[in-house]
Design an enzyme around this catalytic site. Structure first.
Site, PDB file in Angstrom:
ATOM      1  N   SER A 155     -62.913 -48.029  58.749  1.00 14.05           N
ATOM      2  CA  SER A 155     -62.760 -48.166  57.299  1.00 14.05           C
ATOM      3  C   SER A 155     -63.738 -49.188  56.739  1.00 14.05           C
ATOM      4  CB  SER A 155     -61.323 -48.584  56.971  1.00 14.05           C
ATOM      5  OG  SER A 155     -60.944 -49.716  57.727  1.00 14.05           O
ATOM      6  N   ASN A 171     -51.460 -55.549  60.548  1.00 17.11           N
ATOM      7  CA  ASN A 171     -50.558 -54.858  59.628  1.00 17.11           C
ATOM      8  C   ASN A 171     -50.121 -55.766  58.474  1.00 17.11           C
ATOM      9  OD1 ASN A 171     -50.880 -52.884  61.491  1.00 17.11           O
ATOM     10  ND2 ASN A 171     -48.807 -52.980  62.333  1.00 17.11           N
ATOM     11  N   THR A 191     -49.168 -32.511  12.772  1.00 15.18           N
ATOM     12  CA  THR A 191     -48.246 -32.124  13.843  1.00 15.18           C
ATOM     13  C   THR A 191     -48.672 -30.701  14.205  1.00 15.18           C
ATOM     14  OG1 THR A 191     -46.587 -31.171  12.351  1.00 15.18           O
ATOM     15  CG2 THR A 191     -46.357 -33.514  12.871  1.00 15.18           C
ATOM     16  N   HIS A 192     -48.579 -30.389  15.481  1.00 18.94           N
ATOM     17  CA  HIS A 192     -49.049 -29.067  15.965  1.00 18.94           C
ATOM     18  C   HIS A 192     -50.528 -28.834  15.616  1.00 18.94           C
ATOM     19  CE1 HIS A 192     -44.700 -28.102  16.408  1.00 18.94           C
ATOM     20  NE2 HIS A 192     -44.611 -28.742  15.249  1.00 18.94           N
ATOM     21  N   SER A 237     -78.956 -32.430  23.431  1.00 13.83           N
ATOM     22  CA  SER A 237     -78.959 -31.255  24.294  1.00 13.83           C
ATOM     23  C   SER A 237     -80.393 -30.968  24.691  1.00 13.83           C
ATOM     24  CB  SER A 237     -78.382 -30.065  23.530  1.00 13.83           C
ATOM     25  OG  SER A 237     -78.870 -28.851  24.070  1.00 13.83           O
ATOM     26  N   LYS A 259     -78.321 -30.805  18.428  1.00 11.48           N
ATOM     27  CA  LYS A 259     -77.048 -31.274  18.982  1.00 11.48           C
ATOM     28  C   LYS A 259     -76.956 -32.788  19.131  1.00 11.48           C
ATOM     29  CE  LYS A 259     -73.931 -29.351  20.443  1.00 11.48           C
ATOM     30  NZ  LYS A 259     -73.760 -28.561  21.686  1.00 11.48           N
ATOM     31  N   ASN A 302     -74.012 -34.883  21.102  1.00 14.60           N
ATOM     32  CA  ASN A 302     -72.787 -34.642  21.871  1.00 14.60           C
ATOM     33  C   ASN A 302     -72.035 -35.941  22.163  1.00 14.60           C
ATOM     34  OD1 ASN A 302     -73.392 -31.878  22.006  1.00 14.60           O
ATOM     35  ND2 ASN A 302     -74.676 -32.194  23.813  1.00 14.60           N
ATOM     36  N   GLU A 341     -66.113 -37.663  25.973  1.00 21.11           N
ATOM     37  CA  GLU A 341     -65.760 -36.559  26.877  1.00 21.11           C
ATOM     38  C   GLU A 341     -65.569 -37.045  28.309  1.00 21.11           C
ATOM     39  OE1 GLU A 341     -67.984 -32.641  25.735  1.00 21.11           O
ATOM     40  OE2 GLU A 341     -69.197 -34.342  25.122  1.00 21.11           O
ATOM     41  N   TYR A 380     -45.610 -49.655  59.797  1.00 20.50           N
ATOM     42  CA  TYR A 380     -47.004 -49.357  59.493  1.00 20.50           C
ATOM     43  C   TYR A 380     -47.477 -48.107  60.235  1.00 20.50           C
ATOM     44  CZ  TYR A 380     -52.036 -49.512  59.214  1.00 20.50           C
ATOM     45  OH  TYR A 380     -53.333 -49.166  58.995  1.00 20.50           O
ATOM     46  N   GLN A 387     -54.305 -46.694  55.804  1.00 18.65           N
ATOM     47  CA  GLN A 387     -55.725 -47.011  55.598  1.00 18.65           C
ATOM     48  C   GLN A 387     -56.307 -46.158  54.465  1.00 18.65           C
ATOM     49  OE1 GLN A 387     -58.299 -48.124  58.943  1.00 18.65           O
ATOM     50  NE2 GLN A 387     -59.416 -46.235  58.573  1.00 18.65           N
ATOM     51  N   LYS A 411     -57.023 -47.182  50.297  1.00 18.63           N
ATOM     52  CA  LYS A 411     -58.030 -48.048  49.677  1.00 18.63           C
ATOM     53  C   LYS A 411     -59.050 -47.337  48.803  1.00 18.63           C
ATOM     54  CE  LYS A 411     -57.325 -51.212  53.378  1.00 18.63           C
ATOM     55  NZ  LYS A 411     -56.395 -50.193  53.937  1.00 18.63           N
TER      56      LYS A 411
END
Ligand code: ARG
Length: 477
Positions: free
Chosen positions: A39, A126, A171-172, A293, A299, A301, A306, A333, A338, A341
């Site tokens: 590791s 451990n 709403t919606h 773009s 464009k 963006n 995003e 353990y 391991q 992480k």
């Protein structure tokens, strides 16, 4: 670091294992196993926590007369030297030495001999790795909470700058009622305030010392766990040695707080993306936070927003990974742990950079107040206020709702808005309408929602000031 390095180099003259744990082994591990088991490529990130834990442990062993003061001094000086080398980039990490704990211990022992070999008295990897990971999570919680406070500050500032800006509330995703943009921004501030609390709670649960649990059952030396806890700033010591070495709930707590924070960042980003579209047109993103773009010259963006939305996927995935890693493990353990992480580091890194970039972007957003106000009026967004008007004249609310609904249908059929209607038109829909119905407008609708938590300008100002005061109290400690 070569992936196969180590196999032959590890073998000592007798052909026995050269591993720090190699006493009962007569041969080397397979090179592929070394690679699979190791590791060090990721847990080297815990070097500071590991060294701090070892210094506290060695100091305690000397106080308890388990090791000599001379050995302690050699250990502390050796570890401090190793830390300097790691930070200078001159320390050689070796894959055949598996992990951060063994890499540091092996080099320490090469340099100071038997004193180095005494460091691991009354300790296991451990309880050692559980301690390191708790120290890491504790610091990560603090840093995340601090960046959440910065984002809340940016939202409060923007709410102040845009105090007058009106948009439709939805709403919606259908236009519903006019609201202040500041009210909308402060809704996100409320979410991030709860997130800040969650990281404080995650910190408190991480802030417990496992060291002293040994491999699983406790240790046979007269150790002083409280002293070690105090050296490392832990609030208290763990109560059950089996739980101490196997518990990764505190990692899940971080993931869980991070996942919800990521969801909130994603929702905020989605709003900004919608608002910056031609369809909504309420907001513009600064050039510094947009990209172009490669084919469409016109464009612009909203990549930052995003990505902030998209990165929530991995933070949510990491939460699921941590839970799934734990679910099949018997006490105590297991090496499965391991696997805690990489996902933890990934979520910490992802949340921190996302918070930083979104915080920096907020003040660069600009808003089209005229367009927001026009949209807040359109599509009969004042219909609730017209129904409330009738209800306040004594008409039962359901009857008022029905009458205004019929009026909306009539306007839609005739291509009209409420503003086009004469008093006679209103009275034809319901006799309780009087001339003052024509005073209902966006500002009146906002002002009317004068309840705690409502969008009336005075309430929003109070809410903003309360949010600012709470933030300043938190920052003061
Ligand atoms: N690298 C290990 C981990 O991250 C350290 C603990 C290993 N303990 C053991 N008994 N093999 O969990």
């Amino acid at each position: 670091m070569s992936t196969t390095e180590g196999t032959s180099a590890n073998r000592n003259s007798e052909g026995a294992s050269s591993k720090l744990w190699g006493g009962r082994f007569s041969g080397e591990t397979d090179a592929l196993v070394d690679q699979f088991n190791a590791s060090i490529d990721f847990d080297r990130r815990l070097y500071r926590e590991d060294i701090a834990g070892s210094i506290a442990h060695a100091s305690m062993l000397a106080r308890q007369r388990v090791i000599s003061e001379g050995d302690r001094d050699a250990i502390v000086a050796g570890l401090e030297q190793i830390q300097r080398e790691i930070e200078a980039g001159t320390f050689e990490f070796r894959l055949d030495r598996e992990d951060i704990h063994l890499n540091i211990e092996a080099v320490l022992t090469e340099r100071i001999g038997d004193a180095g070999r005494r460091l691991h008295t009354g300790r296991s990897r451990n309880d050692q790795v559980a301690t390191d990971t708790r120290l890491f999570v504790r610091a990560a919680c603090d840093e995340t909470a601090s960046l959440l406070r910065s984002l809340r500050g940016a939202l409060i500032d923007l709410a102040e700058r845009e105090a007058e800006t009106v948009i439709p509330g939805y709403t919606h995703l259908q236009r519903a009622q006019p609201i202040l943009l500041a009210h909308h921004l402060l809704a996100y501030e409320a979410m991030f305030t709860r997130d800040t609390e969650r990281f404080a709670q995650a910190r408190a649960r991480a802030n417990v010392l496992p060291l002293g649990a040994g491999a699983l059952a406790g240790v046979t030396y007269p150790i002083d766990r409280e002293f070690v806890a105090q050296q490392l700033g832990f609030e208290r010591i763990s109560e059950n040695s089996l739980d101490a070495v196997s518990d990764r709930d505190f990692v899940v707590d971080y993931h869980s707080a991070a996942a919800l924070t990521a969801v909130h960042l994603s929702r905020l980003s989605e709003e900004l993306i919608l608002w910056a579209s031609a369809e909504f047109g309420f907001a513009r993103m600064d050039d510094r936070y947009s990209t172009g773009s490669s084919i469409m010259p016109q464009k612009k963006n909203p990549d930052v927003a995003e990505l902030a939305r998209g990165k929530s996927a991995r933070v949510i995935g990491n939460l699921v990974q941590a839970l799934t890693m734990l679910k099949g493990q018997p006490l105590a353990y297991n090496k499965d742990n391991q696997e805690d992480k990489e996902s933890l580091f990934d979520s910490v890194d992802t949340i921190l950079i996302t918070l930083r970039v979104v915080t920096a972007m907020m003040p660069t957003m600009t808003f089209d107040a005229d367009r927001g106000r026009a949209a807040a009026l359109a599509n009969f967004a004042l219909a609730t206020d017209v129904a409330d008007y009738l209800a306040k004249k004594g008409v039962p609310f359901r009857e008022a709702h029905e009458a205004v609904g019929a009026l909306v249908a009539r306007c839609e059929r005739d291509g009209q808005t409420f503003e086009d209607l004469t008093l006679e038109d209103f009275r034809a829909a319901h006799p309780a309408f009087e001339a003052d119905v024509q005073a209902i407008d966006v500002d009146a609708a906002l002002a009317a929602r004068d309840v705690p938590g409502g969008t009336a300008p005075g309430r929003v100002r109070e809410a903003r000031e309360a949010a600012r005061a709470r933030l300043e109290r938190e920052r003061a400690g």
